[in-house]
Motif scaffolding. Structure first.
Motif, PDB file in Angstrom:
ATOM      1  N   LEU A  29      63.975  68.896  34.916  1.00  0.00           N
ATOM      2  CA  LEU A  29      63.283  67.669  35.333  1.00  0.00           C
ATOM      3  C   LEU A  29      62.216  67.973  36.392  1.00  0.00           C
ATOM      4  CD1 LEU A  29      66.293  65.192  35.441  1.00  0.00           C
ATOM      5  CD2 LEU A  29      64.449  65.273  33.750  1.00  0.00           C
ATOM      6  N   LYS A  30      62.527  68.867  37.321  1.00  0.00           N
ATOM      7  CA  LYS A  30      61.557  69.231  38.361  1.00  0.00           C
ATOM      8  C   LYS A  30      60.356  69.956  37.760  1.00  0.00           C
ATOM      9  CE  LYS A  30      64.742  69.524  42.241  1.00  0.00           C
ATOM     10  NZ  LYS A  30      65.425  70.412  43.195  1.00  0.00           N
ATOM     11  N   LYS A  31      60.629  70.942  36.894  1.00  0.00           N
ATOM     12  CA  LYS A  31      59.535  71.717  36.290  1.00  0.00           C
ATOM     13  C   LYS A  31      58.705  70.855  35.340  1.00  0.00           C
ATOM     14  CE  LYS A  31      60.413  75.926  37.895  1.00  0.00           C
ATOM     15  NZ  LYS A  31      59.472  76.879  38.445  1.00  0.00           N
ATOM     16  N   ALA A  32      59.367  69.983  34.587  1.00  0.00           N
ATOM     17  CA  ALA A  32      58.640  69.108  33.656  1.00  0.00           C
ATOM     18  C   ALA A  32      57.722  68.162  34.425  1.00  0.00           C
ATOM     19  CB  ALA A  32      59.619  68.336  32.780  1.00  0.00           C
ATOM     20  N   ALA A  33      58.214  67.631  35.529  1.00  0.00           N
ATOM     21  CA  ALA A  33      57.382  66.738  36.350  1.00  0.00           C
ATOM     22  C   ALA A  33      56.206  67.514  36.945  1.00  0.00           C
ATOM     23  CB  ALA A  33      58.220  66.104  37.457  1.00  0.00           C
ATOM     24  N   PHE A  34      56.471  68.741  37.393  1.00  0.00           N
ATOM     25  CA  PHE A  34      55.431  69.567  38.003  1.00  0.00           C
ATOM     26  C   PHE A  34      54.328  69.920  37.007  1.00  0.00           C
ATOM     27  CE2 PHE A  34      53.533  73.617  39.211  1.00  0.00           C
ATOM     28  CZ  PHE A  34      53.164  73.362  40.518  1.00  0.00           C
ATOM     29  N   HIS A  36      53.686  68.444  34.042  1.00  0.00           N
ATOM     30  CA  HIS A  36      53.274  67.383  33.110  1.00  0.00           C
ATOM     31  C   HIS A  36      51.754  67.327  33.027  1.00  0.00           C
ATOM     32  CE1 HIS A  36      52.847  63.571  31.101  1.00  0.00           C
ATOM     33  NE2 HIS A  36      54.127  63.674  30.781  1.00  0.00           N
ATOM     34  N   PRO A  37      51.218  67.328  31.806  1.00  0.00           N
ATOM     35  CA  PRO A  37      49.752  67.322  31.641  1.00  0.00           C
ATOM     36  C   PRO A  37      49.042  66.167  32.357  1.00  0.00           C
ATOM     37  CG  PRO A  37      50.794  67.876  29.577  1.00  0.00           C
ATOM     38  CD  PRO A  37      51.898  67.481  30.521  1.00  0.00           C
ATOM     39  N   ASP A  38      49.678  65.021  32.472  1.00  0.00           N
ATOM     40  CA  ASP A  38      49.053  63.890  33.163  1.00  0.00           C
ATOM     41  C   ASP A  38      48.856  64.172  34.654  1.00  0.00           C
ATOM     42  OD1 ASP A  38      49.003  62.534  30.780  1.00  0.00           O
ATOM     43  OD2 ASP A  38      50.658  61.181  31.276  1.00  0.00           O
ATOM     44  N   HIS A  42      43.221  68.788  36.037  1.00  0.00           N
ATOM     45  CA  HIS A  42      42.268  69.835  36.401  1.00  0.00           C
ATOM     46  C   HIS A  42      42.519  71.134  35.629  1.00  0.00           C
ATOM     47  CE1 HIS A  42      45.785  70.176  38.935  1.00  0.00           C
ATOM     48  NE2 HIS A  42      45.479  71.436  39.172  1.00  0.00           N
ATOM     49  N   THR A  43      43.718  71.306  35.060  1.00  0.00           N
ATOM     50  CA  THR A  43      44.033  72.503  34.256  1.00  0.00           C
ATOM     51  C   THR A  43      44.821  72.075  33.016  1.00  0.00           C
ATOM     52  OG1 THR A  43      46.028  72.870  35.556  1.00  0.00           O
ATOM     53  CG2 THR A  43      44.082  74.128  36.202  1.00  0.00           C
ATOM     54  N   PRO A  44      44.203  71.298  32.136  1.00  0.00           N
ATOM     55  CA  PRO A  44      44.953  70.739  31.003  1.00  0.00           C
ATOM     56  C   PRO A  44      45.548  71.773  30.051  1.00  0.00           C
ATOM     57  CG  PRO A  44      42.596  70.380  30.719  1.00  0.00           C
ATOM     58  CD  PRO A  44      42.796  70.929  32.101  1.00  0.00           C
ATOM     59  N   ASP A  45      44.842  72.847  29.758  1.00  0.00           N
ATOM     60  CA  ASP A  45      45.366  73.847  28.814  1.00  0.00           C
ATOM     61  C   ASP A  45      46.586  74.559  29.385  1.00  0.00           C
ATOM     62  OD1 ASP A  45      43.406  73.160  26.996  1.00  0.00           O
ATOM     63  OD2 ASP A  45      42.053  74.766  27.608  1.00  0.00           O
ATOM     64  N   LEU A  46      46.489  74.980  30.635  1.00  0.00           N
ATOM     65  CA  LEU A  46      47.610  75.641  31.289  1.00  0.00           C
ATOM     66  C   LEU A  46      48.798  74.687  31.382  1.00  0.00           C
ATOM     67  CD1 LEU A  46      48.873  78.009  32.880  1.00  0.00           C
ATOM     68  CD2 LEU A  46      47.867  77.010  34.949  1.00  0.00           C
ATOM     69  N   ALA A  47      48.544  73.453  31.780  1.00  0.00           N
ATOM     70  CA  ALA A  47      49.621  72.475  31.932  1.00  0.00           C
ATOM     71  C   ALA A  47      50.326  72.222  30.601  1.00  0.00           C
ATOM     72  CB  ALA A  47      49.066  71.163  32.495  1.00  0.00           C
ATOM     73  N   ARG A  49      50.546  74.238  28.035  1.00  0.00           N
ATOM     74  CA  ARG A  49      51.286  75.436  27.664  1.00  0.00           C
ATOM     75  C   ARG A  49      52.570  75.559  28.483  1.00  0.00           C
ATOM     76  NH1 ARG A  49      47.373  78.841  28.396  1.00  0.00           N
ATOM     77  NH2 ARG A  49      48.126  79.814  30.301  1.00  0.00           N
ATOM     78  N   LYS A  50      52.461  75.361  29.791  1.00  0.00           N
ATOM     79  CA  LYS A  50      53.629  75.474  30.670  1.00  0.00           C
ATOM     80  C   LYS A  50      54.637  74.356  30.397  1.00  0.00           C
ATOM     81  CE  LYS A  50      52.801  79.010  33.398  1.00  0.00           C
ATOM     82  NZ  LYS A  50      53.726  80.128  33.519  1.00  0.00           N
ATOM     83  N   PHE A  51      54.147  73.142  30.167  1.00  0.00           N
ATOM     84  CA  PHE A  51      55.023  72.002  29.884  1.00  0.00           C
ATOM     85  C   PHE A  51      55.813  72.259  28.601  1.00  0.00           C
ATOM     86  CE2 PHE A  51      55.759  67.574  28.357  1.00  0.00           C
ATOM     87  CZ  PHE A  51      56.497  67.108  29.428  1.00  0.00           C
ATOM     88  N   ALA A  52      55.137  72.781  27.576  1.00  0.00           N
ATOM     89  CA  ALA A  52      55.816  73.090  26.314  1.00  0.00           C
ATOM     90  C   ALA A  52      56.850  74.190  26.522  1.00  0.00           C
ATOM     91  CB  ALA A  52      54.795  73.509  25.257  1.00  0.00           C
ATOM     92  N   GLU A  53      56.527  75.177  27.353  1.00  0.00           N
ATOM     93  CA  GLU A  53      57.456  76.268  27.653  1.00  0.00           C
ATOM     94  C   GLU A  53      58.712  75.729  28.362  1.00  0.00           C
ATOM     95  OE1 GLU A  53      56.469  79.628  30.560  1.00  0.00           O
ATOM     96  OE2 GLU A  53      55.702  80.384  28.650  1.00  0.00           O
ATOM     97  N   VAL A  54      58.499  74.825  29.308  1.00  0.00           N
ATOM     98  CA  VAL A  54      59.616  74.211  30.039  1.00  0.00           C
ATOM     99  C   VAL A  54      60.495  73.407  29.076  1.00  0.00           C
ATOM    100  CG1 VAL A  54      60.187  72.434  31.766  1.00  0.00           C
ATOM    101  CG2 VAL A  54      58.477  74.185  32.291  1.00  0.00           C
ATOM    102  N   GLN A  55      59.875  72.657  28.178  1.00  0.00           N
ATOM    103  CA  GLN A  55      60.641  71.873  27.205  1.00  0.00           C
ATOM    104  C   GLN A  55      61.454  72.777  26.288  1.00  0.00           C
ATOM    105  OE1 GLN A  55      57.372  69.397  25.623  1.00  0.00           O
ATOM    106  NE2 GLN A  55      58.617  67.667  26.275  1.00  0.00           N
ATOM    107  N   GLU A  56      60.846  73.868  25.830  1.00  0.00           N
ATOM    108  CA  GLU A  56      61.564  74.793  24.951  1.00  0.00           C
ATOM    109  C   GLU A  56      62.720  75.459  25.699  1.00  0.00           C
ATOM    110  OE1 GLU A  56      60.832  78.426  21.789  1.00  0.00           O
ATOM    111  OE2 GLU A  56      59.374  78.164  23.400  1.00  0.00           O
ATOM    112  N   ALA A  57      62.475  75.854  26.943  1.00  0.00           N
ATOM    113  CA  ALA A  57      63.530  76.485  27.747  1.00  0.00           C
ATOM    114  C   ALA A  57      64.723  75.547  27.889  1.00  0.00           C
ATOM    115  CB  ALA A  57      62.987  76.871  29.124  1.00  0.00           C
ATOM    116  N   PHE A  58      64.459  74.273  28.164  1.00  0.00           N
ATOM    117  CA  PHE A  58      65.556  73.317  28.310  1.00  0.00           C
ATOM    118  C   PHE A  58      66.271  73.106  26.976  1.00  0.00           C
ATOM    119  CE2 PHE A  58      67.257  68.951  28.273  1.00  0.00           C
ATOM    120  CZ  PHE A  58      68.214  69.105  29.260  1.00  0.00           C
ATOM    121  N   ALA A  59      65.515  73.004  25.908  1.00  0.00           N
ATOM    122  CA  ALA A  59      66.120  72.797  24.590  1.00  0.00           C
ATOM    123  C   ALA A  59      67.065  73.942  24.239  1.00  0.00           C
ATOM    124  CB  ALA A  59      65.036  72.644  23.522  1.00  0.00           C
ATOM    125  N   VAL A  60      66.688  75.156  24.589  1.00  0.00           N
ATOM    126  CA  VAL A  60      67.515  76.326  24.278  1.00  0.00           C
ATOM    127  C   VAL A  60      68.711  76.423  25.220  1.00  0.00           C
ATOM    128  CG1 VAL A  60      67.575  78.858  24.240  1.00  0.00           C
ATOM    129  CG2 VAL A  60      65.643  77.627  23.228  1.00  0.00           C
TER     130      VAL A  60
END
Length: 88
Positions: A29-34, A36-38, A42-47, A49-60
């Motif tokens: 929850l902390k990483k997803a909030a941090f 979150h693309p919204d 200022h860094t939409p592509d990085l956000a 990518r990182k948001f998707a990585e955080v979601q996948e990590a939690f799913a696994v």
């Protein structure tokens, strides 16, 4: 092309391998909030990518089968499309 480097989902969430599910969920929850693309216009592509990585990590790490496979080095990906439940 170089092979894709394996992602350490524990590092993505910032938790130790011994972390229990409540700790994993809190970290997610902390990483997803941090990341979150919204919140990172200022860094939409990085956000994204990182948001998707955080979601996948939690799913696994929140799924006993996937986590066990990941810990054994045999994780090959999530088999079915699942929604990440954030608890809201």
């Amino acid at each position: 092309a170089a092979p894709k480097k394996a992602v350490d989902f524990y590092k993505v969430l910032g938790v130790p391998k011994s972390a229990d599910l409540p700790r994993i969920k809190t970290a997610y929850l902390k990483k997803a909030a941090f990341w979150h693309p919204d919140k990172n216009a200022h860094t939409p592509d990085l956000a994204k990518r990182k948001f998707a990585e955080v979601q996948e990590a939690f799913a696994v790490l929140s799924d006993e089968r996937y986590r066990k496979a990941f810990d054994m080095g045999k994780f090959t990906g999530i088999k079915e499309k699942t929604e990440v439940k954030s608890g809201y």
